[in-house]
Design a protein around this motif. Sequence first.
Motif, PDB file in Angstrom:
ATOM      1  N   LYS A 208    -106.008  67.242   5.175  1.00 55.48           N
ATOM      2  CA  LYS A 208    -105.846  67.601   3.957  1.00 55.48           C
ATOM      3  C   LYS A 208    -104.444  67.325   3.252  1.00 55.48           C
ATOM      4  O   LYS A 208    -104.580  66.690   2.298  1.00 55.48           O
ATOM      5  CB  LYS A 208    -106.037  69.074   4.010  1.00 55.48           C
ATOM      6  N   HIS A 209    -103.561  67.435   4.101  1.00 53.28           N
ATOM      7  CA  HIS A 209    -101.970  67.449   3.210  1.00 53.28           C
ATOM      8  C   HIS A 209    -101.334  66.198   3.446  1.00 53.28           C
ATOM      9  O   HIS A 209    -100.281  65.978   3.000  1.00 53.28           O
ATOM     10  CB  HIS A 209    -101.234  68.651   3.762  1.00 53.28           C
ATOM     11  N   GLY A 210    -101.798  65.397   4.367  1.00 53.64           N
ATOM     12  CA  GLY A 210    -100.916  64.327   5.096  1.00 53.64           C
ATOM     13  C   GLY A 210     -99.882  64.858   6.030  1.00 53.64           C
ATOM     14  O   GLY A 210     -99.967  66.300   6.333  1.00 53.64           O
ATOM     15  N   PRO A 211     -98.983  64.111   6.680  1.00 56.42           N
ATOM     16  CA  PRO A 211     -98.039  64.485   7.534  1.00 56.42           C
ATOM     17  C   PRO A 211     -97.141  65.678   6.973  1.00 56.42           C
ATOM     18  O   PRO A 211     -96.700  65.769   5.703  1.00 56.42           O
ATOM     19  CB  PRO A 211     -97.312  63.164   7.522  1.00 56.42           C
ATOM     20  N   VAL A 212     -96.988  66.634   7.775  1.00 57.45           N
ATOM     21  CA  VAL A 212     -96.377  67.961   7.116  1.00 57.45           C
ATOM     22  C   VAL A 212     -94.980  68.042   7.896  1.00 57.45           C
ATOM     23  O   VAL A 212     -94.872  67.425   8.947  1.00 57.45           O
ATOM     24  CB  VAL A 212     -97.211  69.111   7.276  1.00 57.45           C
ATOM     25  N   GLY A 213     -94.178  68.757   7.201  1.00 54.52           N
ATOM     26  CA  GLY A 213     -92.838  69.134   7.783  1.00 54.52           C
ATOM     27  C   GLY A 213     -92.977  70.085   8.768  1.00 54.52           C
ATOM     28  O   GLY A 213     -94.353  70.945   8.700  1.00 54.52           O
ATOM     29  N   LEU A 214     -92.146  70.409   9.691  1.00 56.51           N
ATOM     30  CA  LEU A 214     -92.303  71.513  10.696  1.00 56.51           C
ATOM     31  C   LEU A 214     -91.071  72.253  11.013  1.00 56.51           C
ATOM     32  O   LEU A 214     -89.996  71.814  10.915  1.00 56.51           O
ATOM     33  CB  LEU A 214     -92.701  70.856  11.956  1.00 56.51           C
ATOM     34  N   VAL A 252     -88.649  67.542  10.618  1.00 56.24           N
ATOM     35  CA  VAL A 252     -88.800  68.393  11.679  1.00 56.24           C
ATOM     36  C   VAL A 252     -87.692  69.257  12.257  1.00 56.24           C
ATOM     37  O   VAL A 252     -86.623  68.258  12.718  1.00 56.24           O
ATOM     38  CB  VAL A 252     -89.779  67.858  12.677  1.00 56.24           C
ATOM     39  N   VAL A 253     -87.724  70.445  12.390  1.00 52.33           N
ATOM     40  CA  VAL A 253     -86.529  71.174  12.689  1.00 52.33           C
ATOM     41  C   VAL A 253     -86.751  72.055  13.954  1.00 52.33           C
ATOM     42  O   VAL A 253     -87.831  72.920  13.707  1.00 52.33           O
ATOM     43  CB  VAL A 253     -85.684  71.855  11.712  1.00 52.33           C
ATOM     44  N   GLN A 254     -86.056  71.811  14.918  1.00 53.63           N
ATOM     45  CA  GLN A 254     -86.353  72.870  16.253  1.00 53.63           C
ATOM     46  C   GLN A 254     -85.497  73.528  16.614  1.00 53.63           C
ATOM     47  O   GLN A 254     -84.049  73.256  16.510  1.00 53.63           O
ATOM     48  CB  GLN A 254     -87.108  71.785  17.326  1.00 53.63           C
ATOM     49  N   ILE A 255     -85.522  74.933  16.613  1.00 54.37           N
ATOM     50  CA  ILE A 255     -84.379  75.959  16.586  1.00 54.37           C
ATOM     51  C   ILE A 255     -84.691  76.862  17.984  1.00 54.37           C
ATOM     52  O   ILE A 255     -85.903  77.337  18.011  1.00 54.37           O
ATOM     53  CB  ILE A 255     -84.547  76.792  15.369  1.00 54.37           C
ATOM     54  N   PHE A 275     -86.288  64.063  14.691  1.00 56.94           N
ATOM     55  CA  PHE A 275     -86.354  65.656  14.683  1.00 56.94           C
ATOM     56  C   PHE A 275     -84.638  65.893  14.554  1.00 56.94           C
ATOM     57  O   PHE A 275     -83.926  65.497  15.127  1.00 56.94           O
ATOM     58  CB  PHE A 275     -86.908  66.220  15.721  1.00 56.94           C
ATOM     59  N   ARG A 276     -84.688  67.276  14.060  1.00 54.92           N
ATOM     60  CA  ARG A 276     -83.309  67.762  14.191  1.00 54.92           C
ATOM     61  C   ARG A 276     -83.633  68.829  15.244  1.00 54.92           C
ATOM     62  O   ARG A 276     -84.215  69.934  15.119  1.00 54.92           O
ATOM     63  CB  ARG A 276     -82.873  68.505  12.692  1.00 54.92           C
ATOM     64  N   VAL A 295     -82.000  73.829   6.237  1.00 51.57           N
ATOM     65  CA  VAL A 295     -83.548  73.531   6.316  1.00 51.57           C
ATOM     66  C   VAL A 295     -84.358  73.458   5.019  1.00 51.57           C
ATOM     67  O   VAL A 295     -85.195  72.352   4.937  1.00 51.57           O
ATOM     68  CB  VAL A 295     -83.967  74.357   7.419  1.00 51.57           C
ATOM     69  N   ARG A 296     -84.074  74.336   4.105  1.00 51.37           N
ATOM     70  CA  ARG A 296     -84.896  74.237   2.827  1.00 51.37           C
ATOM     71  C   ARG A 296     -84.616  73.091   1.940  1.00 51.37           C
ATOM     72  O   ARG A 296     -85.428  72.258   1.661  1.00 51.37           O
ATOM     73  CB  ARG A 296     -84.327  75.396   1.860  1.00 51.37           C
ATOM     74  N   ALA A 297     -83.319  72.492   2.348  1.00 56.15           N
ATOM     75  CA  ALA A 297     -82.976  71.309   1.519  1.00 56.15           C
ATOM     76  C   ALA A 297     -83.700  69.971   2.047  1.00 56.15           C
ATOM     77  O   ALA A 297     -84.101  69.122   1.561  1.00 56.15           O
ATOM     78  CB  ALA A 297     -81.523  70.991   1.494  1.00 56.15           C
ATOM     79  N   GLN A 298     -83.908  70.241   3.448  1.00 53.86           N
ATOM     80  CA  GLN A 298     -84.520  69.045   4.153  1.00 53.86           C
ATOM     81  C   GLN A 298     -85.985  69.290   3.951  1.00 53.86           C
ATOM     82  O   GLN A 298     -86.528  67.890   4.003  1.00 53.86           O
ATOM     83  CB  GLN A 298     -84.126  69.275   5.776  1.00 53.86           C
ATOM     84  N   MET A 299     -86.562  70.243   4.150  1.00 54.04           N
ATOM     85  CA  MET A 299     -88.096  70.244   3.738  1.00 54.04           C
ATOM     86  C   MET A 299     -88.629  69.945   2.414  1.00 54.04           C
ATOM     87  O   MET A 299     -89.507  69.224   2.222  1.00 54.04           O
ATOM     88  CB  MET A 299     -88.628  71.675   3.983  1.00 54.04           C
TER      89      MET A 299
END
Length: 385
Positions: A208-214, A252-255, A275-276, A295-299
């Motif tokens: 529906k949305h295309g590739p998404v951030g994560l 994509v950010v993995q924490i 990925f970060r 992260v907000r700026a990246q998304m």
Amino acid sequence: MRPLLWAACSQLLPRGAGLCAPKPAVTTMVTASHHSLWPPALLATSSSPASVSAGLLQPLVPGSRAPSCWSSQFNVPPSALLVARPVGVCSMMRLPVQASAEGLDVAFVGVPLDTGTSNRPGARFGPRQIRAESAMLRRYNGSTGAAPFDSLRVADIGDVNVNLYNLPDSCRLIRDSYQDIVASGCVPLTLGGDHTITYPILQALAAKHGPVGLVHVDAHTDTGDTALGQKIYHGSPFRRCVEEGLLDCGRVVQIGIRGSSYDPDPHKYCREQGFRVVPAEECWMKSLEPLMREVRAQMGERPMYISFDIDGLDPAYAPGTGTPEIAGLTPAQALEIIRGCKGLNIVGCDLVEVAPMYDVSGNTALLGANLLFEMLCVLPGVKTL
């Protein structure tokens, strides 16, 4: 008991239908009768005579923010001042239950699957225990002022009828169910289940949305290729997502990543995709608010998804999980991460890998329920009082 059994059984849909059989929308989920075992707070989702006669529409405390009428437009969790917490059907936050997402802005969905686990099984029981512990949750977020039940129509739509004997078939059932959920314009908040389930959920969302951030909180990157010859398991969902173009890899950010590894450079694949990766060591003994500003700026403004594996937290706080790793995040840091996603274009969230039998206190599931509530509170359209 017969009315209750019929009501509970009605939430299991035919496997071919998943969660997608069309049903009348929202306003009442079960017809009340004089012998019904459903509490009035669950039976009445509008300002009906039944809810009035039950005394559910009065202010809880003089001068409180609770309106004199618990809105006819939105579903509201019943107050424990009026309906005892052990009373009623076990739904998420004791919200009304309906069989589809039709008419909803947000739906809590259970995916009781754990046949993709590599260590301790039991996450198939996660949705049930999270729902049970969610009885402690209340209408407003007193810390942030978020008022999701004054803003969005929310309900519990039950569980995907997964196939415990066939993991690829379960992924198909999950994908098909979520395609119908998102087609209705509803945002799914998922109760897992092992992390395998995120792969078919993202298949549906990306369609529906295309590739998404994560924003992915976890002890593990879950970017493995194969295990025991199988490409679908809870250690591989995000590699499968990359291969199918479901993720916007630059967002994509993995924490919280940590633990021993089979490879001297376990994050190489993630870096190669863009990925970060934020190891747990970079989070120790500090606030994550500065990280979340980045992260907000990246998304940006494009669609993004939150996937939260409970093992991202230290097992001192969340022992009830299948692959625990020491020296993880704290619950306070988990709140900073989720609250730090406020204002983003969130199109779905999940909370996975709660395995209740490894935590007899119930605290892991209680923590999971609270994190799902926090996710609800940061969705687009939620008002702050």
